[in-house]
Design a protein around this motif. Structure first.
Motif, PDB file in Angstrom:
ATOM      1  N   THR A   1       0.861  -1.190   0.000  1.00 16.34           N
ATOM      2  CA  THR A   1       0.000   0.000   0.000  1.00 16.34           C
ATOM      3  C   THR A   1       0.898   1.241   0.000  1.00 16.34           C
ATOM      4  OG1 THR A   1      -2.002   0.944   1.009  1.00 16.34           O
ATOM      5  CG2 THR A   1      -0.272   0.285   2.537  1.00 16.34           C
ATOM      6  N   PRO A   2       0.459   2.336  -0.640  1.00 14.58           N
ATOM      7  CA  PRO A   2       1.299   3.539  -0.675  1.00 14.58           C
ATOM      8  C   PRO A   2       1.672   4.046   0.722  1.00 14.58           C
ATOM      9  CG  PRO A   2      -0.491   3.733  -2.253  1.00 14.58           C
ATOM     10  CD  PRO A   2      -0.759   2.495  -1.452  1.00 14.58           C
ATOM     11  N   THR A   3       2.847   4.637   0.851  1.00 16.53           N
ATOM     12  CA  THR A   3       3.296   5.196   2.131  1.00 16.53           C
ATOM     13  C   THR A   3       2.458   6.444   2.458  1.00 16.53           C
ATOM     14  OG1 THR A   3       4.843   6.785   1.186  1.00 16.53           O
ATOM     15  CG2 THR A   3       5.684   4.541   1.542  1.00 16.53           C
ATOM     16  N   LEU A   4       2.503   6.864   3.719  1.00 18.35           N
ATOM     17  CA  LEU A   4       1.781   8.094   4.088  1.00 18.35           C
ATOM     18  C   LEU A   4       2.407   9.308   3.395  1.00 18.35           C
ATOM     19  CD1 LEU A   4       1.004   7.487   7.874  1.00 18.35           C
ATOM     20  CD2 LEU A   4      -0.390   6.954   5.855  1.00 18.35           C
ATOM     21  N   ALA A   5       3.698   9.205   3.005  1.00 15.71           N
ATOM     22  CA  ALA A   5       4.347  10.309   2.292  1.00 15.71           C
ATOM     23  C   ALA A   5       3.754  10.504   0.891  1.00 15.71           C
ATOM     24  CB  ALA A   5       5.853  10.052   2.194  1.00 15.71           C
ATOM     25  N   SER A   6       2.970   9.522   0.414  1.00 11.82           N
ATOM     26  CA  SER A   6       2.315   9.680  -0.901  1.00 11.82           C
ATOM     27  C   SER A   6       1.220  10.743  -0.843  1.00 11.82           C
ATOM     28  CB  SER A   6       1.702   8.353  -1.361  1.00 11.82           C
ATOM     29  OG  SER A   6       0.518   8.073  -0.596  1.00 11.82           O
ATOM     30  N   GLY A   7       0.836  11.135   0.376  1.00 13.33           N
ATOM     31  CA  GLY A   7      -0.230  12.132   0.528  1.00 13.33           C
ATOM     32  C   GLY A   7      -1.572  11.512   0.880  1.00 13.33           C
ATOM     33  N   CYS A   8      -1.604  10.186   1.035  1.00 10.57           N
ATOM     34  CA  CYS A   8      -2.883   9.544   1.374  1.00 10.57           C
ATOM     35  C   CYS A   8      -3.219   9.778   2.843  1.00 10.57           C
ATOM     36  CB  CYS A   8      -2.838   8.046   1.071  1.00 10.57           C
ATOM     37  SG  CYS A   8      -1.758   7.079   2.154  1.00 10.57           S
ATOM     38  N   LEU A   9      -4.491   9.603   3.158  1.00 14.91           N
ATOM     39  CA  LEU A   9      -4.934   9.665   4.547  1.00 14.91           C
ATOM     40  C   LEU A   9      -4.420   8.431   5.287  1.00 14.91           C
ATOM     41  CD1 LEU A   9      -6.913  11.295   6.469  1.00 14.91           C
ATOM     42  CD2 LEU A   9      -8.546   9.472   5.977  1.00 14.91           C
ATOM     43  N   ALA A  10      -4.067   8.610   6.555  1.00 15.28           N
ATOM     44  CA  ALA A  10      -3.691   7.465   7.396  1.00 15.28           C
ATOM     45  C   ALA A  10      -4.980   6.757   7.798  1.00 15.28           C
ATOM     46  CB  ALA A  10      -2.923   7.940   8.623  1.00 15.28           C
ATOM     47  N   GLY A  11      -5.509   5.942   6.890  1.00  8.06           N
ATOM     48  CA  GLY A  11      -6.798   5.285   7.120  1.00  8.06           C
ATOM     49  C   GLY A  11      -6.730   4.347   8.317  1.00  8.06           C
ATOM     50  N   VAL A  12      -7.794   4.342   9.092  1.00  9.91           N
ATOM     51  CA  VAL A  12      -7.884   3.412  10.231  1.00  9.91           C
ATOM     52  C   VAL A  12      -7.912   1.974   9.703  1.00  9.91           C
ATOM     53  CG1 VAL A  12      -9.445   2.628  12.064  1.00  9.91           C
ATOM     54  CG2 VAL A  12      -8.962   5.081  11.780  1.00  9.91           C
ATOM     55  N   THR A  13      -8.663   1.736   8.637  1.00  7.73           N
ATOM     56  CA  THR A  13      -8.762   0.385   8.070  1.00  7.73           C
ATOM     57  C   THR A  13      -7.435  -0.028   7.434  1.00  7.73           C
ATOM     58  OG1 THR A  13     -10.979   1.153   7.494  1.00  7.73           O
ATOM     59  CG2 THR A  13     -10.386  -1.073   6.805  1.00  7.73           C
ATOM     60  N   ARG A  14      -6.752   0.916   6.817  1.00  4.73           N
ATOM     61  CA  ARG A  14      -5.420   0.658   6.244  1.00  4.73           C
ATOM     62  C   ARG A  14      -4.468   0.181   7.333  1.00  4.73           C
ATOM     63  NH1 ARG A  14      -0.797   3.590   6.375  1.00  4.73           N
ATOM     64  NH2 ARG A  14       0.580   3.658   4.558  1.00  4.73           N
ATOM     65  N   ALA A  15      -4.460   0.914   8.469  1.00  6.66           N
ATOM     66  CA  ALA A  15      -3.550   0.557   9.568  1.00  6.66           C
ATOM     67  C   ALA A  15      -3.889  -0.819  10.130  1.00  6.66           C
ATOM     68  CB  ALA A  15      -3.627   1.617  10.669  1.00  6.66           C
ATOM     69  N   LEU A  16      -5.196  -1.088  10.318  1.00  7.32           N
ATOM     70  CA  LEU A  16      -5.587  -2.398  10.876  1.00  7.32           C
ATOM     71  C   LEU A  16      -5.262  -3.518   9.893  1.00  7.32           C
ATOM     72  CD1 LEU A  16      -9.009  -1.404  12.517  1.00  7.32           C
ATOM     73  CD2 LEU A  16      -6.876  -1.984  13.709  1.00  7.32           C
ATOM     74  N   THR A  17      -5.430  -3.253   8.605  1.00  4.09           N
ATOM     75  CA  THR A  17      -5.105  -4.271   7.588  1.00  4.09           C
ATOM     76  C   THR A  17      -3.608  -4.587   7.642  1.00  4.09           C
ATOM     77  OG1 THR A  17      -6.929  -3.491   6.209  1.00  4.09           O
ATOM     78  CG2 THR A  17      -5.232  -4.796   5.111  1.00  4.09           C
ATOM     79  N   LEU A  18      -2.782  -3.548   7.727  1.00  3.21           N
ATOM     80  CA  LEU A  18      -1.323  -3.777   7.798  1.00  3.21           C
ATOM     81  C   LEU A  18      -0.965  -4.562   9.066  1.00  3.21           C
ATOM     82  CD1 LEU A  18      -0.030  -0.293   6.580  1.00  3.21           C
ATOM     83  CD2 LEU A  18       0.382  -2.484   5.435  1.00  3.21           C
TER      84      LEU A  18
END
Ligand SMILES: Cc1ncc(COP(=O)(O)O)c(C=O)c1O
Length: 276
Positions: free
Chosen positions: A193-210
């Motif tokens: 998944t793209p890094t937070l430096a890509s400008g994406c939101l630090a998604g809660v679901t993204r973090a839990l998935t990781l």
């Protein structure tokens, strides 16, 4: 169903709930928000969402939101709502009433909580890549700000082309995120998944998935989405949604094996702990 709405500490009938026409959330998009899922009447991952509300407000140099009062507002709204299989809690916090220009007022912020039933998302998503980049160096990069005009425009563009979600690249030409979702791709069995430096939101679901399913944070060119073996979206109300098609390119599998495993793990872990 017209459920009561919580505004600045008061639960009121939705038809009477109002904020000032001078509110800077309305006038200049100066505010932050959260969307929290609720399952059978209970909020999911509320602590993480309130932490992000605080950090979004901090990024905009807004006064700290009163998260204890907002939590009470969430509970008060949910107490009036049916125990929907899936619901959506919208928390909005703005800088409050202010002058007509961009200067902020000093009368205190506006906090609103609204709950509603959430229809479940389709089993797969078709996505449309939009021609406008996310600015990963912009002041609002990674902030869940109410200034979502770009997202509204992108989603309109995607829907006009048959897509269910719009996907942004960034100024560097890397894959970034959706209008209300993060994106994961699978190449040769590797989940990225793209890094937070890509400008994406630090998604809660993204973090839990990781955390729960593994995968690494890496920036990849936007073209990696079209070339993926599998890809999926994550968001609070979707959880994990396989991507079937990117523009006119149908991906080899939706869900493929990596996505199907992540969906299974996410469903098990999120059912076992409502505030992970
Ligand atoms: C721009 C953007 N990216 C990603 C997400 C996904 O974040 P979350 O998993 O916290 O819902 C959202 C949520 O709506 C969003 O608005």
């Amino acid at each position: 169903m017209n459920l009561p709405v919580w505004v600045n500490g008061r639960l009121m009938p939705s038809e009477q709930a109002a904020v000032s026409v001078f509110d800077h959330g309305l006038l200049v998009g100066d505010g932050v928000f959260e969307t929290v899922k609720c399952v059978g009447g209970a909020p999911f991952a509320l602590t993480r969402h309130l932490d992000r509300l605080r950090s979004s407000a901090r990024s905009l140099n807004m006064p700290e939101p009163d998260v204890e009062a907002i939590t009470a507002g969430v509970r008060a709204c949910l107490a009036e709502a049916p125990a929907w299989p899936l619901g959506r809690i919208r928390i909005t916090y703005t800088s409050g009433p202010g002058p007509l220009g961009s200067d902020r007022g000093d009368g205190g912020g506006t906090a609103v909580v609204i709950v509603a039933e959430q229809p479940s998302f389709p089993a797969t998503a078709d996505v449309t890549v939009v021609p406008w980049p996310r600015n990963e160096r912009g002041a609002l990069a990674g902030v869940k700000s109410v200034s979502y005009g770009e997202n509204a425009m992108a989603l309109f563009y995607a829907k006009a082309r048959g897509g269910g979600e719009a996907i942004f690249g960034n100024l560097a030409g890397s894959l970034c995120e959706g209008t209300g979702s993060n994106v994961f791709v699978v190449h040769g069995g590797r989940l990225v998944t793209p890094t937070l430096a890509s400008g994406c939101l630090a998604g809660v679901t993204r973090a839990l998935t990781l955390e729960w399913c593994g995968g690494s944070e890496e920036d990849v060119p936007l073209s990696a989405l079209y070339e993926a073996d599998e890809a999926f979206l994550t968001s609070t109300t979707r959880d994990i949604q396989p991507i079937r098609m990117v523009d006119q390119t149908v991906l080899p599998a939706a869900p493929g094996p990596v996505t199907a495993k992540a969906m299974r793990i996410f469903a098990e872990r999120s059912a076992a702990d409502l505030d992970p």
